[in-house]
Design an enzyme around this catalytic site. Structure first.
Site, PDB file in Angstrom:
ATOM      1  N   THR A  93      34.054  39.636  38.734  1.00  0.00           N
ATOM      2  CA  THR A  93      35.295  39.365  39.444  1.00  0.00           C
ATOM      3  C   THR A  93      35.452  37.851  39.446  1.00  0.00           C
ATOM      4  OG1 THR A  93      34.107  39.260  41.539  1.00  0.00           O
ATOM      5  CG2 THR A  93      35.123  41.368  40.981  1.00  0.00           C
ATOM      6  N   GLU A 148      52.506  41.976  27.164  1.00  0.00           N
ATOM      7  CA  GLU A 148      51.492  42.891  26.618  1.00  0.00           C
ATOM      8  C   GLU A 148      50.989  42.372  25.282  1.00  0.00           C
ATOM      9  OE1 GLU A 148      53.547  46.622  26.722  1.00  0.00           O
ATOM     10  OE2 GLU A 148      52.769  47.127  28.691  1.00  0.00           O
ATOM     11  N   ARG A 179      42.087  36.871  43.095  1.00  0.00           N
ATOM     12  CA  ARG A 179      41.604  38.249  42.992  1.00  0.00           C
ATOM     13  C   ARG A 179      41.850  38.753  41.582  1.00  0.00           C
ATOM     14  NH1 ARG A 179      39.750  41.329  46.623  1.00  0.00           N
ATOM     15  NH2 ARG A 179      40.053  39.634  48.087  1.00  0.00           N
ATOM     16  N   LYS A 204      35.096  36.097  44.080  1.00  0.00           N
ATOM     17  CA  LYS A 204      33.973  36.049  45.032  1.00  0.00           C
ATOM     18  C   LYS A 204      33.377  34.636  45.006  1.00  0.00           C
ATOM     19  CE  LYS A 204      33.631  41.022  44.703  1.00  0.00           C
ATOM     20  NZ  LYS A 204      32.842  42.223  44.376  1.00  0.00           N
ATOM     21  N   TYR A 215      56.595  39.560  31.213  1.00  0.00           N
ATOM     22  CA  TYR A 215      55.849  40.621  30.512  1.00  0.00           C
ATOM     23  C   TYR A 215      55.230  40.039  29.256  1.00  0.00           C
ATOM     24  CZ  TYR A 215      55.578  45.255  32.338  1.00  0.00           C
ATOM     25  OH  TYR A 215      55.179  46.341  33.063  1.00  0.00           O
ATOM     26  N   ASP A 246      26.809  43.035  35.525  1.00  0.00           N
ATOM     27  CA  ASP A 246      27.996  42.852  36.359  1.00  0.00           C
ATOM     28  C   ASP A 246      27.636  41.782  37.392  1.00  0.00           C
ATOM     29  OD1 ASP A 246      29.957  42.951  38.287  1.00  0.00           O
ATOM     30  OD2 ASP A 246      29.900  45.132  38.553  1.00  0.00           O
TER      31      ASP A 246
HETATM   32  C1  LIG Z   1      33.178  43.478  43.950  1.00  0.00           C
HETATM   33  C2  LIG Z   1      32.468  44.145  42.876  1.00  0.00           C
HETATM   34  C3  LIG Z   1      33.164  44.916  41.924  1.00  0.00           C
HETATM   35  C4  LIG Z   1      34.607  45.327  42.071  1.00  0.00           C
HETATM   36  O1  LIG Z   1      35.545  44.399  42.180  1.00  0.00           O
HETATM   37  P1  LIG Z   1      37.008  44.783  42.737  1.00  0.00           P
HETATM   38  O2  LIG Z   1      37.778  43.569  42.363  1.00  0.00           O
HETATM   39  O3  LIG Z   1      36.858  45.002  44.197  1.00  0.00           O
HETATM   40  O4  LIG Z   1      37.476  45.991  42.017  1.00  0.00           O
HETATM   41  C5  LIG Z   1      32.444  45.444  40.865  1.00  0.00           C
HETATM   42  N1  LIG Z   1      31.127  45.218  40.743  1.00  0.00           N
HETATM   43  C6  LIG Z   1      30.429  44.509  41.655  1.00  0.00           C
HETATM   44  C7  LIG Z   1      28.972  44.321  41.457  1.00  0.00           C
HETATM   45  C8  LIG Z   1      31.073  43.958  42.742  1.00  0.00           C
HETATM   46  O5  LIG Z   1      30.369  43.274  43.644  1.00  0.00           O
END
Ligand SMILES: *Cc1c(COP(=O)(O)O)cnc(C)c1O
Length: 416
Positions: free
Chosen positions: A226, A56, A235, A229, A54, A200
């Site tokens: 993220t 925080e 993850r 990807k 932990y 994003d």
């Molecule tokens: C995949 C994705 C997310 C969300 O990610 P998670 O880890 O699945 O919650 C947010 N924004 C965009 C543009 C994405 O492609």
């Protein structure tokens, strides 16, 4: 003690599912554009004792004792991420992409404030203001899409909407857009409209790092991504921002939204960032795009229509309307053939999200396996065959054999 031995002996049911999943990943063709295969080093950090702790708070400012080594690993992740993207401030604690986006809104907006984001049905993400998502319920999202003819973002339209609506935040970035996004144009529009700019880059972070997609830095106020990807890490997610937003962002993540950080994931993020800092990662990113272009050409030769006529990045959207096959049918048929894709809406889709007109595919995972343009031509041909015979079980079984043959030439994890 080997980790393998303990799981295989202590929990045969989970062990069996794990073995089967490993086999599925090894023997199939993974074309979901948001997926990838992490390195052994990343997997090892994920399956580590850091999960026990932990912590925080933030490095050297924790609410628990015993955080010397967690501090070390979180600081490494932050420093490496700053270097990768040229970011001023980084928070590596967000559990995943969706909470990261909500945390940004929570940091910078009041409930009910106006935000602009891309429509889910035209390429945006659920967390960009869809009505079933927290974002769409808590904030007043106005949405832009793509031009009906070109299927591209029309920046003049975005500008007009921004000046008319005067949102407090303008969000760029997508989850199903096969073309390059002009983040500079977005940030200029935000500036003109008196809004904060947010990008994003979840899907394309690896391409940005590799220099094959324009970067939203240094001009964008806040950038989320993220890490699992194209960036090829565990993850999870992170938020990057200009120094002036640092305090608000950190407070929104903890204590605003989250509790204890997932330190095993933070450790794995640090490992993945160091991999992405290596020169080889640039070659990887460039190959993702070359492969996507080769796959796109091959699919068009199979008579398939691609949204916007092709791709600039890692992702391809196929419009199946003229084939008389739905996205759901195509996804199921390809699954039977060992090819994993996902059904997806196409812009101005007349079908429902549960059974849309398109499928979405991408090359990050197959590129990690070492496949190149030559293999992409084969993959395109296999997909073309499967789509032309979605009800032909014998043929789908035959394609599955061909898929296994191809995938066996590019071994993945070999220790299970
Ligand atoms: C995949 C994705 C997310 C969300 O990610 P998670 O880890 O699945 O919650 C947010 N924004 C965009 C543009 C994405 O492609």
């Amino acid at each position: 003690m080997g980790f393998r031995e303990s799981l295989s002996e202590e929990d045969k049911e989970v062990w069996e599912a794990l073995l089967n999943e490993s086999k599925r990943q090894n023997q199939g063709l993974e074309l979901i554009p948001s997926e990838n295969f992490v390195s052994r080093a990343v997997l090892q950090a994920l399956g580590s004792v850091f999960t026990n702790k932990y912590s925080e708070g933030y490095p050297h400012k924790r609410y628990y004792g015993g955080n010397e080594f967690v501090d070390a690993v979180e600081s490494l992740a932050i420093e490496r991420a700053k270097k990768l993207f040229g970011a001023e401030h980084v928070n590596v604690q967000p559990y995943s992409g969706s909470p990261a986006n909500i945390e940004v809104y929570f940091a910078l907006l009041n409930f009910g404030d106006k935000v602009m984001g891309m429509n889910l049905s035209q390429g945006g993400h659920l967390t960009h203001g869809h009505k079933v998502n927290f974002s769409g319920r808590a904030y007043n999202f106005v949405q832009y899409g793509v031009d009906r003819e070109t299927e591209l973002i029309d920046y003049d339209e975005v500008r007009k909407l921004a000046l008319k609506e005067k949102p407090k935040l303008i969000l760029s970035g997508a989850t199903a857009y096969p073309r390059e996004i002009d983040f500079k144009a977005f940030s200029e529009i935000a500036e003109e409209a008196g809004a904060m700019s947010m990008a994003d880059i979840s899907h394309i972070a690896g391409l940005v790092v590799g220099g094959v997609h324009k970067s939203p830095f240094p001009f964008t106020d806040i950038v989320t991504t993220t890490t699992h990807k194209t960036l090829r890490g565990p993850r999870g997610a992170m938020i990057m921002c200009k120094e002036k937003f640092a305090q608000a962002i950190d407070r929104a993540v903890f204590p605003g939204m989250q509790g204890g950080p997932h330190n095993h994931v933070t450790a794995a993020k640090a490992v993945a960032f160091s991999e992405a800092l290596k020169p080889e990662f640039k070659d990887y990113a460039a190959q993702i795009v070359k492969n996507a272009k080769a796959l796109a050409e091959g699919l068009m030769e199979e008579g398939l229509r691609l949204v916007s006529g092709g791709t600039d990045n890692h992702l391809i959207l196929i419009d199946l309307t003229k084939k008389g096959v739905s996205g759901k049918e195509a996804e199921a048929a390809l699954d039977k053939a060992g090819i994993t894709v996902n059904k997806n809406m196409i812009p101005y889709d007349t079908r429902s999200p549960f059974d849309p007109s398109g499928i979405r595919l991408g090359t990050p995972a197959l590129t990690t396996r070492g496949m190149k343009e030559g293999e992409m031509k084969e993959v395109a041909e296999l997909i073309g065959r499967a789509i032309s015979g979605v009800n032909d079980e014998a043929m789908l079984a035959k394609i599955k054999g061909d898929v296994r043959e191809l995938s066996s030439q590019f071994p993945l994890y070999d220790w299970y």
